[in-house]
Write a protein that holds these residues in place. Structure first.
Motif: not given
Length: 418
Positions: A275, A279, A325-326, A328-331
């Motif tokens: 986390k 990013s 889980t990770i 879900k924040s993928k760009k």
């Protein structure tokens, strides 16, 4: 990392200059000779004061070449040209500040600088010098200029205790890492060595996680961390900025050299680390083998054996899917790659694999069998596998060494347009 081949040998030209680290090079020559490389050694005048030419001749099974041989009467062509034509791969180890300066400023004074100027083959560079010399502005500028040479694979000097009794950066990279760089170049032999991942940031996980049962027992798996590490080193060799997040490794620690890494233990540690880093990356390889189960109660005390069954029954739970889980924040500009070990036939596993890609939210999933002899876990194991995407791609990589597989896998992934 075996290279033995009865048909042909890879020809390695080893250039040795006058750093005290030259005393380690005979061990490298012996190591490469045992792996069936054909080696010729060239010694600078200062290096000749540190190691005996006869030793290198015996270890390499070829006469050691000295500075005074450059314009020998017995040469039918310029020696530096003949050596460049002979070699498949060059290594300069150690590379001193003096030789670096001559190389990047076009000063061909001496046999080794002449070879460096004339060479167009892939060359592995292993610098070694005192920390203050390495940090000198002129040396840093020369080294930065060297990074623009397309055929150069640079291994940064290591940190540790130096010959001057100071602790700092300047040690020659480990011999095993130099050999790994050779293996990478051999894997890349059908293409000119390229730095096609420059300015890319790659986040890679590897190894196993550990979940405590109590103060004396834990749950884990067989993952050694080798595949994740080799993905990390290959990406670095190709120019990427790499971060490697891993559990306890069961491999030669010298092969970690040069990688920015974070060691974790539990699945909680892993997801926390990801986390913090996810990013910033362009590519994410989720190669870690996460333990499927954990204990949801206090594990600080040792449970008596006659109570362990009850302890497990009451406190066992599944570890959440970290990639899912990770993701879900993928760009949109990021590429996520998952890994799936399987047993049985690929025909039986195919449906499950395609379902996993969608469920986990990744762009690709690499599936490899672990129930075939000689494949699966450990650094020396070979692997084969199938790369799937979310549509209809199914790319097969035949059984090969793990570093060759890592190289081929990265090549395929970065070649596909999203």
């Amino acid at each position: 990392m075996k290279t033995k081949n009865t048909d042909s040998k890879i020809k390695v030209l080893l250039l040795i200059t006058g750093s005290i680290a030259a005393v380690r090079i005979p061990l490298l020559v012996s190591q490469l000779a045992k792996e069936n490389f054909e080696i010729r050694c060239v010694l600078s005048k200062n290096a000749e004061r540190l190691i005996k030419p006869l030793s290198l001749s015996i270890l390499s099974r070829n006469p050691c070449i000295l500075e005074n041989d450059q314009w020998s009467n017995i040469q039918s062509k310029p020696l530096h040209i003949e050596l460049c034509n002979w070699a498949d791969i060059l290594i300069i180890a150690p590379l001193t500040a003096t030789t670096l300066s001559k190389w990047v400023t076009g000063n061909a004074d001496g046999l080794i600088p002449s070879i460096l100027m004339a060479n167009m083959k892939p060359i592995i560079v292993a610098p070694a010098m005192n920390t203050q010399m390495w940090l000198n502005k002129a040396v840093k500028k020369n080294y930065e200029n060297l990074q623009n040479y397309e055929n150069v694979l640079s291994l940064q000097p290591s940190e540790g205790l130096l010959a001057c009794d100071a602790f700092g950066t300047g040690k020659i990279p480990p011999n095993d890492l130099i050999q790994l760089a050779i293996e990478f170049i051999i894997s890349d032999s059908q293409n000119t060595y390229r730095k096609d991942l420059l300015n890319k940031e790659i986040l890679i996980t590897g190894g196993c996680t550990i979940e405590n049962i109590d103060a004396a027992r834990h749950i884990t798996n067989k993952s050694s961390g080798a595949m994740g590490l080799l993905l990390a080193q290959v990406a670095r060799f190709r120019g990427a900025q790499v971060k490697y997040v891993h559990g306890p490794l069961k491999i030669d620690k010298d092969l970690i050299d040069g990688i920015k890494r974070y060691e974790i233990e539990t699945s909680f540690d892993l997801i926390k680390a990801l986390k913090n880093e996810i990013s910033n990356c362009d590519y994410f390889f989720m190669n870690a083998a996460v333990s499927d189960f954990k204990i949801n109660s206090d594990t600080s005390a040792k449970i008596p054996k006659n109570k362990i069954n009850d302890h497990l029954n009451k406190n066992f739970e599944l570890v959440p899917d970290i990639l899912q889980t990770i993701s879900k924040s993928k760009k949109d500009n990021q590429v996520f790659v998952g890994f799936c070990a399987f047993t049985g036939s690929i025909d039986e596993a195919r449906i499950t694999i395609k379902e996993k890609i969608i469920k986990k939210g990744c762009d690709y999933l690499f599936a490899n069998p672990i129930d075939l002899e000689g494949q699966g876990f450990g650094f020396s194991a070979q692997n084969e596998g199938w790369l799937f995407d979310t549509k209809n791609m199914e790319h097969y990589i035949k059984k090969t060494s793990k570093i060759d597989l890592a190289n081929k896998l990265i090549t395929k992934i970065i070649s596909v347009k999203k």
